[in-house]
Design an enzyme around this catalytic site. Structure first.
Site, short mmCIF file in Angstrom:
data_model
loop_
_atom_site.label_atom_id
_atom_site.label_comp_id
_atom_site.label_asym_id
_atom_site.label_seq_id
_atom_site.Cartn_x
_atom_site.Cartn_y
_atom_site.Cartn_z
N CYS A 50 0.83 -1.21 0.00
CA CYS A 50 0.00 0.00 0.00
C CYS A 50 0.86 1.26 0.00
O CYS A 50 1.89 1.34 0.67
CB CYS A 50 -0.92 0.00 1.22
SG CYS A 50 -2.07 1.38 1.25
N CYS A 54 0.31 4.65 7.09
CA CYS A 54 -0.36 4.49 8.39
C CYS A 54 0.60 3.74 9.35
O CYS A 54 1.02 2.61 9.05
CB CYS A 54 -1.66 3.73 8.21
SG CYS A 54 -2.70 4.42 6.90
N CYS A 57 0.32 -0.08 10.36
CA CYS A 57 -0.15 -1.07 9.39
C CYS A 57 0.96 -1.93 8.79
O CYS A 57 1.97 -1.43 8.31
CB CYS A 57 -0.91 -0.37 8.28
SG CYS A 57 -1.72 -1.55 7.16
N CYS A 94 -16.68 -9.34 5.19
CA CYS A 94 -16.04 -8.05 4.94
C CYS A 94 -14.77 -8.24 4.12
O CYS A 94 -13.85 -8.96 4.55
CB CYS A 94 -15.72 -7.38 6.27
SG CYS A 94 -14.93 -5.77 6.05
N CYS A 125 -19.75 -6.37 3.22
CA CYS A 125 -19.02 -5.20 3.70
C CYS A 125 -17.72 -5.13 2.90
O CYS A 125 -17.16 -6.17 2.55
CB CYS A 125 -18.74 -5.33 5.19
SG CYS A 125 -17.77 -3.94 5.85
N CYS A 185 -19.71 1.56 8.67
CA CYS A 185 -18.92 0.89 9.70
C CYS A 185 -17.69 1.75 9.90
O CYS A 185 -16.85 1.86 9.00
CB CYS A 185 -18.54 -0.52 9.23
SG CYS A 185 -17.41 -1.37 10.35
N ARG A 257 -17.91 -3.38 17.93
CA ARG A 257 -17.20 -4.62 17.59
C ARG A 257 -15.83 -4.71 18.26
O ARG A 257 -14.99 -3.83 18.10
CB ARG A 257 -17.03 -4.75 16.07
CG ARG A 257 -16.32 -6.05 15.68
CD ARG A 257 -16.28 -6.31 14.18
NE ARG A 257 -17.60 -6.19 13.64
CZ ARG A 257 -17.94 -5.39 12.62
NH1 ARG A 257 -17.02 -4.69 12.02
NH2 ARG A 257 -19.18 -5.33 12.21
N1 SAM Z 1 -6.80 0.36 3.21
C1 SAM Z 1 -8.08 0.56 3.75
C2 SAM Z 1 -8.11 1.64 4.80
O1 SAM Z 1 -7.08 2.00 5.32
O2 SAM Z 1 -9.22 2.12 5.08
C3 SAM Z 1 -8.72 -0.71 4.30
C4 SAM Z 1 -7.89 -1.67 5.10
S1 SAM Z 1 -7.18 -1.06 6.62
C5 SAM Z 1 -6.10 -2.35 7.06
C6 SAM Z 1 -8.56 -1.10 7.74
C7 SAM Z 1 -8.38 -0.76 9.18
O3 SAM Z 1 -7.69 -1.80 9.86
C8 SAM Z 1 -7.58 0.47 9.54
O4 SAM Z 1 -8.30 1.64 9.38
C9 SAM Z 1 -7.28 0.21 11.01
O5 SAM Z 1 -8.32 0.69 11.82
C10 SAM Z 1 -7.23 -1.31 11.09
N2 SAM Z 1 -5.86 -1.78 11.34
C11 SAM Z 1 -4.88 -1.92 10.44
N3 SAM Z 1 -3.76 -2.38 11.01
C12 SAM Z 1 -4.03 -2.53 12.33
C13 SAM Z 1 -3.27 -2.96 13.45
N4 SAM Z 1 -1.98 -3.30 13.33
N5 SAM Z 1 -3.85 -3.01 14.65
C14 SAM Z 1 -5.15 -2.66 14.78
N6 SAM Z 1 -5.92 -2.23 13.76
C15 SAM Z 1 -5.37 -2.17 12.54
C1 DTB Z 2 -11.33 -2.95 11.34
O1 DTB Z 2 -11.72 -2.00 12.05
N1 DTB Z 2 -10.44 -3.85 11.73
C2 DTB Z 2 -10.18 -4.81 10.68
C3 DTB Z 2 -11.17 -4.37 9.58
N2 DTB Z 2 -11.76 -3.18 10.12
C4 DTB Z 2 -10.73 -4.20 8.20
C5 DTB Z 2 -8.76 -4.92 10.31
C6 DTB Z 2 -7.85 -5.27 11.47
C7 DTB Z 2 -6.47 -5.46 10.96
C8 DTB Z 2 -5.54 -5.97 12.00
C9 DTB Z 2 -4.16 -6.15 11.52
C10 DTB Z 2 -4.00 -7.12 10.39
O2 DTB Z 2 -4.53 -8.27 10.44
O3 DTB Z 2 -3.32 -6.78 9.42
FE1 SF4 Z 3 -2.90 1.18 3.37
FE2 SF4 Z 3 -2.80 -0.03 5.75
FE3 SF4 Z 3 -3.22 2.61 5.63
FE4 SF4 Z 3 -5.15 0.91 4.77
S1 SF4 Z 3 -4.38 1.11 6.88
S2 SF4 Z 3 -4.45 2.79 3.75
S3 SF4 Z 3 -3.87 -0.74 3.95
S4 SF4 Z 3 -1.34 1.51 4.98
#
Ligand code: SAM
Ligand code: DTB
Ligand code: SF4
Length: 325
Positions: A50, A54, A57, A94, A125, A185, A257
């Site tokens: 990506c 963030c 992530c 989802c 979703c 959501c 959730r």
């Molecule tokens: N790329 C899209 C976005 O950022 O909206 C969708 C996928 S992103 C992984 C969705 C959500 O997962 C993020 O907004 C965050 O709240 C959650 N998330 C991602 N990595 C995480 C982590 N290491 N621990 C907890 N929540 C995480």
């Molecule tokens: C949300 O709030 N949590 C989910 C879903 N929406 C997409 C993602 C959690 C990701 C946790 C870290 C991972 O598995 O990469």
């Molecule tokens: Fe990309 Fe992860 Fe940020 Fe979603 S949360 S925009 S997958 S870097």
């Protein structure tokens, strides 16, 4: 709709624990069957690589986390995963993609996935990043029920964690989603080094949305080695329960959730979260790139607590008279 300011949500956090949990439990019982938990399964349909930064992530191309870059999953694999999720008892499926946002050539195959999962009788979703133009309408027409797009933290803290897009960008996408008639959501992550005031600010922002989001994921940061937040200090578990309870009080009709981070939580902590008003979980052995509790462990915990999976489409308020309270 009554809403709460950040100061009012902060005051909830500051209550004695028993008083806060009592408030949350009363609100929960006014609006929901207290023993029903909504069950969603996640699938990462496009993983890693990506462009965004963030700080939490595993899927950002900027960090060395060991997560590879996989292209969009074929339709038949997505349908197979949805079928397996339905057989295990999930009611919502989802689909998550590691995009800043989809291009039209990305969206077209996702629309096919949404149509196929919708046709299976699952709630659909998707979480695909920022949307623009008529993308939300296209998703709605394909049968998308919910769009997940987290505001993640208080506006004041967002720029500490993410630099490649802003908090207002998240709000703009949520407006497009609502405008297209898709249910929202949206939630956030705690344990990112934010202050209690930021946790309260996150909840107050969600509570101020009109209408409030139908689903509110509360993620406990999964600390991913190689990310800027990989070494964050652990959040006190009692503070996590307080966050869930404050969300329940401020968002009385939303599904709250228990999301990322559940695998590291002992049963007692999860039970306290359910008591504090959490009534939805991600169910399935994986989240997106990290493990989740095993499904048989979750079913055993539900049994032990007398919790039942919530039927689809009853996420909104139920008549408390029928809830066996
Ligand atoms: N790329 C899209 C976005 O950022 O909206 C969708 C996928 S992103 C992984 C969705 C959500 O997962 C993020 O907004 C965050 O709240 C959650 N998330 C991602 N990595 C995480 C982590 N290491 N621990 C907890 N929540 C995480
Ligand atoms: C949300 O709030 N949590 C989910 C879903 N929406 C997409 C993602 C959690 C990701 C946790 C870290 C991972 O598995 O990469
Ligand atoms: Fe990309 Fe992860 Fe940020 Fe979603 S949360 S925009 S997958 S870097």
């Amino acid at each position: 709709m009554s809403t709460m300011t950040a100061e009012q949500v902060s005051a909830l956090f500051d209550l004695p624990f028993n008083d806060l949990l009592y408030r949350a439990q009363v609100v929960h019982r006014q609006h929901f069957d207290p023993n029903a938990v909504q069950v969603s399964t996640l699938l990462s349909i496009k993983t890693g690589g990506c462009s965004e930064d963030c700080g939490y992530c595993s899927q950002s191309a900027r960090y060395h986390t060991g997560v590879g870059n996989q292209s969009l999953m074929p339709l038949d694999e997505v349908v197979g995963a949805a079928r397996a999720a339905k057989e295990r008892g999930a009611t919502r499926f989802c689909m998550g993609a590691a995009w800043r946002g989809p291009k039209q050539r990305d969206l077209d195959p996702v629309l096919d996935m949404v149509r196929a999962v919708h046709a299976m009788g699952l709630e659909t979703c998707a979480t695909l990043g920022m949307l623009h133009g008529d993308q939300a309408q296209q998703l709605a027409q394909a049968g998308l029920d919910y769009y997940n797009h987290n505001i993640d933290t208080a506006p004041e803290y967002y720029d500490t964690v993410v630099h490649t897009h802003g908090w207002q960008d998240r709000i703009d996408t949520l407006k497009l989603v609502r405008g297209a008639g898709i249910k929202v959501c949206s939630g956030g992550i705690v344990g990112m080094g934010e202050r209690r005031a930021d946790r309260a600010g996150l909840i107050a922002q969600l509570a101020a949305m009109d209408p409030q989001p139908e689903s509110v994921p509360i993620n406990l940061l999964v600390r991913i080695p190689g990310t800027p937040l990989g070494d964050s200090p652990a959040l006190d578990p009692i503070e996590f329960v307080r966050t869930v309870a404050a969300a329940r009080v401020a968002l009385p009709r939303s599904l709250i959730r228990l999301s990322a981070g559940r695998r590291g939580m002992p049963e007692e902590l999860q039970a306290l979260c359910f008591f504090a008003g959490a009534n939805s979980v991600f169910y399935g052995d994986r989240l997106l790139t990290t493990p989740n509790p095993q499904t048989d462990e979750d079913m055993a915990l539900f049994d032990k607590l007398g919790l039942r999976p919530m039927p689809a489409d009853t996420g909104a308020a139920v008549d408390p008279v029928q809830t066996g309270t």
